[in-house]
Design a protein around this motif. Structure first.
Motif, short mmCIF file in Angstrom:
data_model
loop_
_atom_site.label_atom_id
_atom_site.label_comp_id
_atom_site.label_asym_id
_atom_site.label_seq_id
_atom_site.Cartn_x
_atom_site.Cartn_y
_atom_site.Cartn_z
N ILE A 548 0.86 -1.18 0.00
CA ILE A 548 0.00 0.00 0.00
C ILE A 548 0.90 1.23 0.00
CG2 ILE A 548 -1.77 1.31 1.24
CD1 ILE A 548 -2.61 -1.33 2.57
N ILE A 549 0.58 2.18 -0.90
CA ILE A 549 1.29 3.47 -0.85
C ILE A 549 0.26 4.55 -0.56
CG2 ILE A 549 3.15 2.75 -2.38
CD1 ILE A 549 1.81 4.30 -4.63
N VAL A 550 0.68 5.55 0.19
CA VAL A 550 -0.20 6.64 0.58
C VAL A 550 0.28 7.92 -0.10
CG1 VAL A 550 -1.21 7.92 2.50
CG2 VAL A 550 -0.54 5.51 2.81
N LEU A 551 -0.63 8.55 -0.88
CA LEU A 551 -0.31 9.79 -1.57
C LEU A 551 -0.86 10.97 -0.79
CD1 LEU A 551 -1.01 9.15 -5.38
CD2 LEU A 551 1.20 9.38 -4.26
N ASP A 552 -0.07 12.04 -0.75
CA ASP A 552 -0.53 13.29 -0.16
C ASP A 552 0.06 14.43 -0.99
OD1 ASP A 552 -1.82 14.98 1.64
OD2 ASP A 552 -0.02 15.18 2.88
#
Length: 589
Positions: A548-552
């Protein structure tokens, strides 16, 4: 508009003629028929002389015998020539429309996604319908008038010169004046024609939005607002049409006045010649008839400039689309045995050069057959990232590799044949359920394969209840089906494609909790041994993702497994607590 089109006038019209030239044989028939019409018209006014001088004045019995037969034969020839003209030019006109419409539609299929997204649908649709018809009218009507009416004027001039060269001097003075008037009015015609076509596109746009979004209009009470929008754009269209009508009417009126002055001069001179015994009644009536024969063609020739300019403006708008560059497809690499390793290497992207970056320095690798989930707040760049893989957009910096080869090196069709997509914006076509499942290249799949994926995607659950079964037409954008049913068809379509790379962009967003549980098994089978990019999926699929990658704000701020990210207590954990606190509600990231 006139300044923009003036330099292109010759270019646009020569390109339009390129659509006519393949029909040279039919065109030759049309020209012969139109020339015949001109000769026949001149013959009719010429026969006025023997009718009056020989039959009515001299009481010549022989002339009285052959003249009626001649009139009958002339009118038969006129009817045949008229039929040949209308039939042949009509055939050419419809052929031009068909070819132009196909060329524009073919261009729509190859235009970059960015171009389609930047342009409103209404004006594009208007070019396919209204503008194409204007071009055909320009091609056929202009040719009819310029060839047939021009030849008719020449034939009438021939009759007038034969009857009295002195009287023709008065008519000859008028012709350059009328030509100057046509040139002056042409500028106004072209300006107003371009504005009319733009306003038709605006009317189409407003109407299309009301029809496609009619539920929102009704629920939010947008009736009055939409009516005001329509009135505003329709009023612009009406005003531009009125300006064109006024210019055209003025041209006709001035032409008639000028011609009337010429007629007065002819009558005065004819009276003098008659007194001197130099002009017989039959010769004068034949001359006068030829002059009247010229009046209608001259009126149409002054009026046809509006049609010509309308066609040029319409043609320019069509060629502007046709000349747009296609999607970049310079790659030559083709691989039908892709394993599915995907690597984003320092990828940056913005929709326009001057716009803020949507993605910045994004790097990650997904091994073949593994899954990666991308989560983040709305507007963080998740869906944009998904659109880069099938090259809906090209990266601004960095590169994306598939099996170690940059995406730009792949032949575009081959690249996309190895990618399946299920998005939150479900696109179904106004066709049967079966044709929406087996769409495009999937039509080659067998019936048994189709039934297999329909069962796996739980499509058969609701198809069995429909009287037409798989032959049920789903309506425009699938409006006759529920959101969940549309979603299942989209998932079934991806199952049927069976590609090594899969993109799931909110793939179960329209499913209730019960339907989602049913579809998870199908998705698990679909994702098995396939590289899967999951965008903002629900909890169950996000948990199962290998990574899982989290974008912000366009950057990767966290990456890891579901449990690892929860343990770190960062942004993912906050999203989890905020959006997944109540699993029974089926909240989604």
């Amino acid at each position: 508009m006139s300044r923009r089109l003036d330099p292109r006038f010759k270019e646009v019209y020569s390109r339009l003629w390129g659509y006519v030239l393949p029909h040279k044989v039919i065109g030759a028939i049309a020209v012969v028929a139109m020339a015949s019409t001109a000769v026949v018209e001149a013959a009719i006014v010429w026969m006025i002389e023997p009718l009056m001088d020989e039959t009515l004045v001299a009481h010549n019995l022989e002339t009285a015998r052959w003249l009626p037969i001649a009139f009958v034969l002339v009118f038969i020839a006129r009817g045949l020539a008229g039929y040949g003209t209308e039939a042949s030019l009509g055939w050419i006109g419809r052929s031009v429309i068909s070819k132009l419409r196909q060329d524009v539609f073919r261009k729509f299929l190859t235009l970059p996604v960015g171009f389609i997204e930047k342009h409103a649908t209404g004006p594009l649709l208007s070019r396919m319908t209204y503008n194409v018809e204007m071009v055909a009218e320009s091609v056929t009507n202009v040719v009819t008038v310029l060839v047939r009416d021009f030849l008719t004027v020449l034939a009438a001039i021939g009759v007038m010169l034969y009857q009295s060269q002195r009287l023709f001097v008065f008519v000859a003075i008028l012709l350059p004046i009328i030509a100057l008037l046509i040139q002056i009015l042409g500028r106004a015609f072209r300006r107003y024609s371009g504005r009319i076509q733009d306003s038709v596109g605006e009317v189409t746009q407003v109407t299309d939005e009301v029809l496609s979004g009619n539920r929102i209009v009704k629920v939010f009470g947008g009736d009055q607002y939409e009516m005001e929008r329509l009135v505003e754009v329709d009023d612009r269209n009406r005003k531009q049409n009125l300006k064109l009508i006024r210019s055209r009417s003025l041209g006709v009126a001035v032409t008639q006045v000028i011609f009337g002055v010429g007629i007065a001069g002819v009558i005065y001179a004819a009276g003098i010649e008659s007194v001197n015994g130099e002009l017989s009644p039959g010769s004068f009536m034949s001359f006068f008839g030829a002059m009247m024969l010229m009046l209608q063609p001259l009126r149409r020739m002054s009026n046809i400039n509006a049609t010509l300019q309308r066609g040029i403006a319409a043609g320019d708008s069509l060629f502007t689309i046709i000349d747009e560059p296609n999607e970049h497809n310079y790659g030559t690499h083709a691989n039908n045995n892709i394993k599915g390793q995907v690597e984003f290497r320092n990828v940056g992207f913005s929709y326009r050069n001057a716009d803020p970056a949507i993605l910045e320095n994004v790097s990650f690798t997904v091994e073949a057959g593994k899954s990666i989930a991308v989560v983040g707040h709305s507007g963080s760049g998740k869906s944009t990232l998904a659109g880069l893989l099938p090259r809906f957009y090209d990266v601004a910096s960095g590169k994306i590799l598939l099996d170690g080869i940059p995406l730009q090196d792949y032949e575009l069709g081959n690249l996309r044949s190895n990618i399946s997509l299920v998005s939150q914006d479900i696109i179904l076509f106004n066709d049967t359920i079966e044709n929406n499942l087996a769409y495009g290249q999937l039509k080659e799949r067998s019936r048994s394969e189709l039934l297999q994926v329909a069962e796996a995607a739980h499509i058969t659950d609701f198809v069995r209840k429909l009287p037409e079964g798989f032959e049920t037409v789903v309506g425009d954008r699938g409006i006759l089906l529920s959101g969940g049913q549309r979603q299942r068809i989209a998932i079934g379509r991806a199952l049927l494609k069976n590609s090594p790379v899969l993109i799931l962009d909110e793939a179960t967003s329209s499913l209730d909790a019960k339907s989602e549980r049913r579809i998870q098994d199908a998705l698990a089978k679909l994702m098995k041994d396939r590289t899967t990019l999951v965008i903002a999926h629900r909890l169950s699929t996000v948990e199962r993702a290998d990574q899982i990658i989290v974008l912000d704000e366009g950057r990767i701020v966290e990456s890891g497994s579901h449990q690892e990210l929860l343990d770190t207590g960062g942004l993912y954990c906050s999203l989890y607590k905020m959006q997944f606190s109540d699993k029974s509600e089926g909240s989604s990231l």
